[in-house]
Design a protein around this motif. Structure first.
Motif, mmCIF file in Angstrom:
data_model
loop_
_atom_site.group_PDB
_atom_site.id
_atom_site.type_symbol
_atom_site.label_atom_id
_atom_site.label_comp_id
_atom_site.label_asym_id
_atom_site.label_seq_id
_atom_site.Cartn_x
_atom_site.Cartn_y
_atom_site.Cartn_z
ATOM 1 N N ARG A 156 24.741 68.814 71.609
ATOM 2 C CA ARG A 156 24.224 68.012 72.717
ATOM 3 C C ARG A 156 24.741 68.570 74.039
ATOM 4 O O ARG A 156 25.843 69.111 74.126
ATOM 5 C CB ARG A 156 24.634 66.546 72.564
ATOM 6 C CG ARG A 156 26.132 66.305 72.507
ATOM 7 C CD ARG A 156 26.450 64.866 72.121
ATOM 8 N NE ARG A 156 27.880 64.655 71.950
ATOM 9 C CZ ARG A 156 28.681 64.238 72.908
ATOM 10 N NH1 ARG A 156 28.180 63.949 74.092
ATOM 11 N NH2 ARG A 156 29.966 64.063 72.681
ATOM 12 N N ARG A 157 23.906 68.419 75.055
ATOM 13 C CA ARG A 157 24.232 68.969 76.378
ATOM 14 C C ARG A 157 25.040 67.977 77.191
ATOM 15 O O ARG A 157 24.747 66.781 77.203
ATOM 16 C CB ARG A 157 22.932 69.319 77.110
ATOM 17 C CG ARG A 157 23.112 69.680 78.558
ATOM 18 C CD ARG A 157 21.774 69.950 79.225
ATOM 19 N NE ARG A 157 21.489 71.371 79.275
ATOM 20 C CZ ARG A 157 20.450 71.905 79.911
ATOM 21 N NH1 ARG A 157 19.576 71.107 80.512
ATOM 22 N NH2 ARG A 157 20.259 73.208 79.922
ATOM 23 N N ARG A 187 21.094 76.257 72.083
ATOM 24 C CA ARG A 187 21.603 75.450 70.966
ATOM 25 C C ARG A 187 21.417 76.178 69.644
ATOM 26 O O ARG A 187 22.304 76.132 68.776
ATOM 27 C CB ARG A 187 20.890 74.097 70.953
ATOM 28 C CG ARG A 187 21.120 73.277 72.218
ATOM 29 C CD ARG A 187 20.234 72.038 72.233
ATOM 30 N NE ARG A 187 19.939 71.612 73.589
ATOM 31 C CZ ARG A 187 20.193 70.410 74.071
ATOM 32 N NH1 ARG A 187 20.749 69.496 73.321
ATOM 33 N NH2 ARG A 187 19.880 70.099 75.314
ATOM 34 N N SER A 197 17.533 75.764 77.051
ATOM 35 C CA SER A 197 18.462 74.839 76.410
ATOM 36 C C SER A 197 18.277 74.844 74.892
ATOM 37 O O SER A 197 19.244 74.866 74.136
ATOM 38 C CB SER A 197 18.260 73.433 76.967
ATOM 39 O OG SER A 197 19.136 72.511 76.354
ATOM 40 N N TYR A 215 27.648 72.747 75.780
ATOM 41 C CA TYR A 215 27.105 72.110 74.579
ATOM 42 C C TYR A 215 28.230 71.773 73.616
ATOM 43 O O TYR A 215 29.141 72.579 73.392
ATOM 44 C CB TYR A 215 26.085 73.027 73.900
ATOM 45 C CG TYR A 215 24.903 73.345 74.787
ATOM 46 C CD1 TYR A 215 23.805 72.494 74.838
ATOM 47 C CD2 TYR A 215 24.914 74.474 75.604
ATOM 48 C CE1 TYR A 215 22.731 72.768 75.674
ATOM 49 C CE2 TYR A 215 23.839 74.748 76.442
ATOM 50 C CZ TYR A 215 22.758 73.892 76.466
ATOM 51 O OH TYR A 215 21.692 74.165 77.297
#
Length: 492
Positions: free
Chosen positions: A374-375, A325, A321, A389
């Motif tokens: 942000r996820r 990003r 993750s 995202y």
């Protein structure tokens, strides 16, 4: 080594119906699933077709078939066998390997822990499949390189073949370490079953707060390299974490995951678990990078897998993750030449990759802050979710054009069903070394370019803090002078 593979029957049946109705001679796509080294088995959760290229070309095609055209559907027979058309001559597939590998990289970014791109599938006749061993091997290898596993990569991937002449499904295990194409495609047992309904979900909220020195002078580092180093440090710290609380209880790592439903995981990091150590000269350190945030991690596991595998998948999801990003930020900055570079007043345009931290400190004279995407979680198959995202300026409407296309979802994404699990956005801040060391709070500059008003207000705050410092120094000197006079008076 994977000896047998089980595929989700509902998804394979759906793919079979879709392919036979399409009248396509060939198609290539990705296999989403799991390779379990502990069970020596592979799991296929879904087949995701690769979309046409930007100029509309199919990523997989056949040259003109000698002696005929179209598929021999008259003798396709049953799923377990059938005849071979005498008019159909062997024709190797033409595959855009780079395009398939890029699709795999994008899809891997959307998958949660326990879900991986474990290979490719191909839809073609048996004769064309046998004639295409080399290009299929090259495609599997490129997909594996584009989607590496977190750790303990088994160096094997799956090649699923859906044949229409004869009509049947087969699966081969591709050994990546082998260079002999004729022997690295090993047949393995392939059967259908029900998998998605038995998957267990493990969730974890992971908070991190990391500080890295920014090196100037001849060792000056690029901005993206400093961030990669920060993520690498997180990977090393998580590697030392071997125990966790599952639903508030410390359980045996070798215990099988037999409990159904969703489970909460709390990673137990060893005390003073700081694996990084830095030794630099004072004049080399020009700033400090503060990397903080909260990651909402998830992992799906089969019932027979162990707790240790669940912990490993959660840790992998955290690192993947963070890396995803960073890649998104780099890609956006490279395309739009914005983000960090827009806040740097330079005579020439500079992309994110070329920006270094020292130039930000020297040219802006302000602390710099940058918010990570942000996820969000998106329903995919049954109770299984994928993720995407969002940049700070983006809304849920962009999910359909990206996640929906990458995963080839049959229905549009309903924004009401999207879970916005991360309220506290991960961010990084670049601070002057002495501001950080002395605890001074310098004004922040928004690295995304929205910093004009902040700089103006920051200037007045800076002037106010300077005046306060001068007054404090004057009071201190006056107190010292008064004390000295009193001491002299008492002595005499």
């Amino acid at each position: 080594m994977v000896k047998s593979v089980v595929g989700e029957e509902t998804r394979l049946q759906f793919a079979e119906n879709r392919l036979f109705q399409s009248n396509l001679l060939a198609q290539v796509g990705l296999v989403v699933g799991k390779l379990s080294s502990g069970l020596d088995r592979g799991f296929v959760y879904d087949l995701v077709p690769t979309a046409p290229t930007d100029d509309g070309r199919l990523p997989c095609s056949l040259p003109e078939i000698v002696g005929g055209s179209g598929r021999d559907d008259k003798r396709k027979g049953s799923k377990g066998g059938g005849g071979k058309s005498p008019a159909e001559a062997p024709a190797p597939l033409i595959i855009d390997v780079d395009w398939v590998a890029e699709h795999a990289r994008q899809v891997a970014r959307l998958l949660l822990g326990g879900m991986h791109v474990v290979g490719i599938y191909v839809w073609t006749s048996e004769s064309s499949f046998k004639a295409s061993s080399l290009v299929l091997w090259q495609t599997v290898r490129e997909v594996a390189q584009a989607t590496p596993f977190y750790e303990n990569d088994p160096q094997e991937r799956l090649l699923v073949h859906a044949s229409y002449s004869p009509r049947r499904w087969t699966c081969r295990n591709c050994i990546l370490a082998s260079t002999n194409v004729s022997t690295n495609l090993r047949p393995c047992d392939f059967k259908w079953g029900k998998l998605l309904g038995s998957l267990q979900l493990f969730r974890c909220i992971y908070k991190f707060d990391q500080r890295l020195p920014i090196i100037g002078g001849p060792k000056n580092e690029a901005f993206k390299d400093v961030l990669r180093e920060a993520i690498s440090d997180q990977r090393k710290e998580l590697k030392n974490c071997t125990k966790a609380l599952i639903d508030g209880k410390l359980v045996n790592e070798d215990l099988q995951c037999i409990l159904e439903g969703t489970h909460e995981v709390e990673l137990l990091l060893p005390f003073m678990n700081k694996v990084s150590s830095y030794a630099f000269k004072e004049e080399e350190i020009v700033g400090l990078l503060v990397f903080t945030g909260v990651i909402h991690a998830s992992a799906y596991l089969c019932p027979k897998e162990t707790v240790s595998e669940a912990i490993s998948e959660v840790k992998e999801d955290i690192i993947n993750s963070l890396q995803s990003r960073l890649e998104i930020i780099c890609e956006e900055a490279g395309l739009t030449d914005s983000s960090v570079s827009s806040s740097i007043e330079s005579e020439k345009e500079t992309s994110f990759d070329g920006v270094n931290c020292q130039s930000i400190l020297n040219m802006l004279k302000f602390n710099c802050t940058l918010s990570f995407p942000r996820r969000v979680l998106i329903p995919w198959l049954g109770n299984v979710f994928v993720c995407d995202y969002l940049q700070p300026s983006e809304t849920l409407e962009v999910l359909g054009s990206h996640c929906g296309e990458m995963m080839a979802m049959e229905s549009p994404i309903d924004n009401k069903s999207v879970l916005e699990v991360e309220k506290e956005v991960a961010s990084l801040t670049i601070r002057s070394f002495w501001d950080a060391a002395l605890g001074r709070s310098a004004p922040l500059a928004d690295c995304s370019g929205r910093h004009g008003a902040d700089q103006r207000s920051g200037g007045s705050e800076s002037k106010g803090s300077s005046s306060s410092s001068l007054i404090a120094i004057a009071v201190l000197l006056f107190a010292i002078l008064v004390g000295w006079i009193i001491t002299r008076t008492l002595v005499h």
